[in-house]
Design an enzyme around this catalytic site. Structure first.
Site, PDB file in Angstrom:
ATOM      1  N   SER A 139       0.792  -1.752   0.224  1.00  0.00           N
ATOM      2  CA  SER A 139      -0.005   0.307  -0.420  1.00  0.00           C
ATOM      3  C   SER A 139       1.108   1.299   0.016  1.00  0.00           C
ATOM      4  O   SER A 139       1.816   0.998  -0.062  1.00  0.00           O
ATOM      5  CB  SER A 139      -1.131  -0.045   0.795  1.00  0.00           C
ATOM      6  OG  SER A 139      -1.605   1.006   1.243  1.00  0.00           O
TER       7      SER A 139
ATOM      8  N   TYR B  33      -1.483  -0.398  10.123  1.00  0.00           N
ATOM      9  CA  TYR B  33      -1.852  -0.425   9.447  1.00  0.00           C
ATOM     10  C   TYR B  33      -0.496  -0.288   8.654  1.00  0.00           C
ATOM     11  O   TYR B  33      -0.251  -0.962   7.406  1.00  0.00           O
ATOM     12  CB  TYR B  33      -3.154  -0.363   8.401  1.00  0.00           C
ATOM     13  CG  TYR B  33      -3.618  -0.315   6.960  1.00  0.00           C
ATOM     14  CD1 TYR B  33      -3.693  -2.001   6.883  1.00  0.00           C
ATOM     15  CD2 TYR B  33      -3.291   0.413   6.087  1.00  0.00           C
ATOM     16  CE1 TYR B  33      -4.213  -1.502   5.632  1.00  0.00           C
ATOM     17  CE2 TYR B  33      -3.522   0.105   4.703  1.00  0.00           C
ATOM     18  CZ  TYR B  33      -3.495  -0.844   4.625  1.00  0.00           C
ATOM     19  OH  TYR B  33      -4.653  -1.254   3.571  1.00  0.00           O
TER      20      TYR B  33
HETATM   21  P1  NDP Z   1     -11.441  -6.480   1.031  1.00  0.00           P
HETATM   22  O1  NDP Z   1     -12.416  -5.078   2.361  1.00  0.00           O
HETATM   23  O2  NDP Z   1     -12.443  -5.467  -0.362  1.00  0.00           O
HETATM   24  O3  NDP Z   1     -11.314  -7.393   0.966  1.00  0.00           O
HETATM   25  C1  NDP Z   1     -10.493  -8.039   1.855  1.00  0.00           C
HETATM   26  C2  NDP Z   1      -9.839  -9.447   1.689  1.00  0.00           C
HETATM   27  O4  NDP Z   1      -9.485 -10.018   1.811  1.00  0.00           O
HETATM   28  C3  NDP Z   1     -11.467 -10.172   1.323  1.00  0.00           C
HETATM   29  O5  NDP Z   1     -11.617 -10.921   0.024  1.00  0.00           O
HETATM   30  C4  NDP Z   1     -11.786 -10.815   2.653  1.00  0.00           C
HETATM   31  O6  NDP Z   1     -11.656 -12.105   2.347  1.00  0.00           O
HETATM   32  C5  NDP Z   1      -9.941 -10.742   2.429  1.00  0.00           C
HETATM   33  N1  NDP Z   1      -9.468 -11.140   3.848  1.00  0.00           N
HETATM   34  C6  NDP Z   1      -9.037 -10.581   4.965  1.00  0.00           C
HETATM   35  N2  NDP Z   1      -8.736 -11.374   6.149  1.00  0.00           N
HETATM   36  C7  NDP Z   1      -8.518 -12.375   5.535  1.00  0.00           C
HETATM   37  C8  NDP Z   1      -8.620 -13.742   6.194  1.00  0.00           C
HETATM   38  N3  NDP Z   1      -7.781 -13.941   7.325  1.00  0.00           N
HETATM   39  N4  NDP Z   1      -7.176 -15.053   5.523  1.00  0.00           N
HETATM   40  C9  NDP Z   1      -8.114 -15.061   3.713  1.00  0.00           C
HETATM   41  N5  NDP Z   1      -8.288 -13.432   3.661  1.00  0.00           N
HETATM   42  C10 NDP Z   1      -8.879 -12.551   4.206  1.00  0.00           C
HETATM   43  O7  NDP Z   1      -9.738  -4.695   0.426  1.00  0.00           O
HETATM   44  P2  NDP Z   1      -9.233  -4.399  -0.779  1.00  0.00           P
HETATM   45  O8  NDP Z   1      -9.489  -5.068  -1.522  1.00  0.00           O
HETATM   46  O9  NDP Z   1      -9.123  -2.985  -0.198  1.00  0.00           O
HETATM   47  O10 NDP Z   1      -8.196  -5.256   0.288  1.00  0.00           O
HETATM   48  C11 NDP Z   1      -6.993  -6.371  -0.888  1.00  0.00           C
HETATM   49  C12 NDP Z   1      -5.499  -5.278  -0.618  1.00  0.00           C
HETATM   50  O11 NDP Z   1      -5.508  -4.445  -1.280  1.00  0.00           O
HETATM   51  C13 NDP Z   1      -5.741  -5.599   1.007  1.00  0.00           C
HETATM   52  O12 NDP Z   1      -4.155  -5.675   1.606  1.00  0.00           O
HETATM   53  C14 NDP Z   1      -5.414  -3.865   1.340  1.00  0.00           C
HETATM   54  O13 NDP Z   1      -4.545  -3.516   2.339  1.00  0.00           O
HETATM   55  C15 NDP Z   1      -5.092  -3.740   0.033  1.00  0.00           C
HETATM   56  N6  NDP Z   1      -4.920  -2.054  -0.518  1.00  0.00           N
HETATM   57  C16 NDP Z   1      -6.267  -1.896  -0.269  1.00  0.00           C
HETATM   58  C17 NDP Z   1      -6.383  -0.262  -1.007  1.00  0.00           C
HETATM   59  C18 NDP Z   1      -7.956   0.362  -0.779  1.00  0.00           C
HETATM   60  O14 NDP Z   1      -7.894   1.407  -1.508  1.00  0.00           O
HETATM   61  N7  NDP Z   1      -8.902  -0.301  -0.881  1.00  0.00           N
HETATM   62  C19 NDP Z   1      -5.303   0.932  -0.492  1.00  0.00           C
HETATM   63  C20 NDP Z   1      -4.148   0.254  -0.469  1.00  0.00           C
HETATM   64  C21 NDP Z   1      -4.240  -1.475  -0.259  1.00  0.00           C
HETATM   65  P3  NDP Z   1     -12.475 -12.940   3.335  1.00  0.00           P
HETATM   66  O15 NDP Z   1     -13.209 -11.617   4.018  1.00  0.00           O
HETATM   67  O16 NDP Z   1     -14.005 -13.763   2.961  1.00  0.00           O
HETATM   68  O17 NDP Z   1     -11.683 -13.620   4.162  1.00  0.00           O
END
Ligand code: NDP
Length: 259
Positions: free
Chosen positions: A148, A163
């Site tokens: 990020s 974070y």
């Molecule tokens: P979402 O909240 O939409 O997605 C998060 C994803 O992580 C979900 O698919 C969730 O699936 C999965 N997840 C969370 N905890 C677990 C776990 N313990 N085991 C397996 N899977 C898990 O967020 P984003 O798509 O935005 O985030 C994706 C990545 O991008 C993250 O690493 C985030 O930090 C990063 N990011 C996002 C930004 C943004 O602006 N959106 C900016 C910079 C980085 P489930 O709950 O079903 O397990």
């Protein structure tokens, strides 16, 4: 080979953690689009299964949803075993799963810190460790982590030091691993997105709508982007198109960090 052919992943196996929604889902879609068999590895069954089925319907590839909690070692081990049983090898790991929350450090319960680190960095380590063992045995692979801009800058005005620390750790982990595993023909790179309209951002804005203008005013382009802007870079980093790129982080943020 044409330039575009270098981006193909025909017949390769890709695991995308958190591939059921948001950035992970866009990446999973793009990987299937360029011919990869895709494993969606997340916790939620309905969205994970639906995403895997939709990709298999749309593209000529095999997909699976494997229930995975990246912070649980036994769960990660079993996902890797199931993937190898189904597909033989694992060519690409996309460490995308991640969580965020907002606390002032002075008020942050230790459990909150530990919960976030368990997923964002320990989970990434566990997936890398067990998939990496398979890649070493099979002669190589590609690892793409979703870090990020928060690992590089301070976000404002929301408070999220845990974070940002976890995402800076992803950058450090990637750089060292790219050096350590070069001898195994494993490349390791990071994508560092800015504000992307997924549940992570939209859920927060729902309760703090005034922040939309604040954040946009900090961006030269004055607009957010959807997760589809991240996916092509993930394909590039996972494919032969980037064969000479390792240990690199690439920012995609609409210019946010320029200012
Ligand atoms: P979402 O909240 O939409 O997605 C998060 C994803 O992580 C979900 O698919 C969730 O699936 C999965 N997840 C969370 N905890 C677990 C776990 N313990 N085991 C397996 N899977 C898990 O967020 P984003 O798509 O935005 O985030 C994706 C990545 O991008 C993250 O690493 C985030 O930090 C990063 N990011 C996002 C930004 C943004 O602006 N959106 C900016 C910079 C980085 P489930 O709950 O079903 O397990």
């Amino acid at each position: 080979m044409s330039v575009l052919d270098q981006f193909r992943l025909d017949g390769q196996t890709v695991i995308v953690t958190g591939g059921n929604r948001g950035i992970g889902q866009a990446i999973a879609d793009a990987m299937a689009d360029v011919g990869a068999n895709v494993v969606i590895a997340n916790r939620d069954g309905p969205t994970g299964r639906a995403t895997a089925e939709a990709l298999a319907d749309e593209y000529d590839v095999e997909t699976r949803w494997i229930q995975t909690d990246v912070s649980d070692e036994a769960s990660v081990v079993s996902t890797v075993e199931e993937t190898v049983d189904a597909f033989g090898t694992i060519d690409v790991l996309v460490n995308n799963a991640g969580v965020n929350s907002h606390y002032d450090v002075a008020e942050m319960p230790l459990e909150e810190w530990q919960w976030l680190f368990d997923i964002n960095i320990t989970g990434l380590f566990l997936c890398t460790k067990y998939v990496g063992q398979e890649m070493i045995d099979s002669g190589g692979g590609n690892i793409v982590n979703i870090a990020s801009i928060s690992g590089i800058i301070a976000n404002y005005p929301q408070k999220q030091a845990h974070y940002n620390a976890s995402k800076a750790a992803v950058d450090g982990f990637m750089r060292q691993l790219a050096s350590d595993w070069a001898e195994h023909d494993i490349r390791v790179n990071n994508i560092n997105p800015g504000y992307i309209t997924t549940a992570m951002v939209e859920d927060y804005l729902e309760n703090h709508p005034e922040l939309e203008e604040t954040w946009k005013s900090q961006m030269p382009g004055d607009q957010f982007a959807g997760p589809e802007v991240i996916a092509p870079l993930a394909v590039y980093l996972a494919s032969d198109a980037s064969e000479y790129v390792t240990g690199e982080r690439v920012i995609i943020d609409g210019g946010y960090t320029v200012r």
